[in-house]
Design a protein around this motif. Structure first.
Motif, short mmCIF file in Angstrom:
data_model
loop_
_atom_site.label_atom_id
_atom_site.label_comp_id
_atom_site.label_asym_id
_atom_site.label_seq_id
_atom_site.Cartn_x
_atom_site.Cartn_y
_atom_site.Cartn_z
N HIS A 21 2.61 11.45 -1.24
CA HIS A 21 1.75 10.26 -1.16
C HIS A 21 0.25 10.60 -1.96
N ALA A 22 -0.37 9.96 -3.22
CA ALA A 22 -1.59 10.64 -3.25
C ALA A 22 -1.66 9.14 -3.38
N GLY A 23 -3.74 9.05 -3.41
CA GLY A 23 -4.55 8.12 -3.15
C GLY A 23 -6.08 8.26 -3.78
N ASP A 24 -6.96 6.92 -4.24
CA ASP A 24 -7.86 7.65 -3.95
C ASP A 24 -8.92 6.62 -3.77
N ARG A 25 -10.15 7.01 -4.45
CA ARG A 25 -11.40 5.21 -3.58
C ARG A 25 -10.83 4.62 -4.59
N PHE A 26 -9.87 4.56 -5.97
CA PHE A 26 -9.33 3.46 -6.59
C PHE A 26 -8.18 2.97 -6.34
N GLY A 27 -7.16 3.57 -5.10
CA GLY A 27 -6.17 2.70 -4.66
C GLY A 27 -5.15 3.60 -4.89
N GLU A 28 -4.39 3.19 -3.61
CA GLU A 28 -2.87 3.89 -3.55
C GLU A 28 -2.41 4.52 -5.13
N GLN A 29 -1.51 5.99 -4.94
CA GLN A 29 -0.49 6.05 -6.28
C GLN A 29 0.59 6.17 -5.30
N GLY A 30 0.68 5.79 -4.42
CA GLY A 30 1.97 6.03 -3.93
C GLY A 30 2.44 6.80 -3.51
N LEU A 31 3.92 7.57 -3.51
CA LEU A 31 5.11 8.48 -4.11
C LEU A 31 4.66 8.83 -5.62
N VAL A 32 4.58 10.19 -5.05
CA VAL A 32 3.73 11.07 -6.57
C VAL A 32 4.17 12.88 -6.92
N ALA A 33 5.23 12.83 -5.90
CA ALA A 33 6.18 14.61 -5.85
C ALA A 33 7.05 14.63 -4.99
N PHE A 34 7.92 14.77 -5.89
CA PHE A 34 9.48 15.64 -4.53
C PHE A 34 9.90 16.51 -4.83
N VAL A 35 9.75 17.76 -3.93
CA VAL A 35 10.19 19.23 -3.89
C VAL A 35 11.39 19.72 -2.95
#
Length: 131
Positions: A21-35
């Motif tokens: 899951h990823a996020g930065d100062r602008f907000g959460e991107q949520g689930l971004v990768a599955f391996v």
């Protein structure tokens, strides 16, 4: 995959499943990768690598690969394989495993297979990962 498929992989010792899951100062991107990797003794194969196009090519993919490799090494894996299967949507990552330092083993119309030995030095990235 269905939710039941994911649950089955997570409970099966022959598989290593990782999500990011990823996020930065602008907000959460949520689930971004599955391996998903299949482990067979000291060898493993990345069965699926799915990553959000918004998160790709920002070095997050290197951080994810590092975590996958660290987890596999803890399970005694010394050889890792992967395959790139071309589709109309995944052309931007055609050389992803090469960028990770994998060596091409074969190339056919249906895809290109890669391999690397583990453990190895971590890939460069700029992300801090939390567990």
């Amino acid at each position: 995959y269905t939710v039941e498929d994911i649950r089955r992989f997570a409970e099966d010792g022959a598989y290593h499943l990782m999500t990011a899951h990823a996020g930065d100062r602008f907000g959460e991107q949520g689930l971004v990768a599955f391996v998903l990797a299949h482990v067979d003794g000291s060898e493993a194969e990345i069965v699926d690598w799915v990553m959000s196009c918004r998160a790709m090519n920002r070095t997050l993919e290197y951080a994810v690969e590092n975590e996958v490799e660290k987890a596999l090494v803890k399970h005694g894996v010394t050889a890792l394989r992967a395959m790139y299967r071309p589709t109309p949507k995944n052309a931007p990552v055609a050389k992803l495993f090469e960028r990770f330092g994998f060596v091409e083993e074969s190339c056919e119309e249906t895809g290109t297979s890669y391999a690397c030995l583990l453990p190895r030095s971590p890939l460069p990235h700029q992300f801090s990962l939390t567990h």
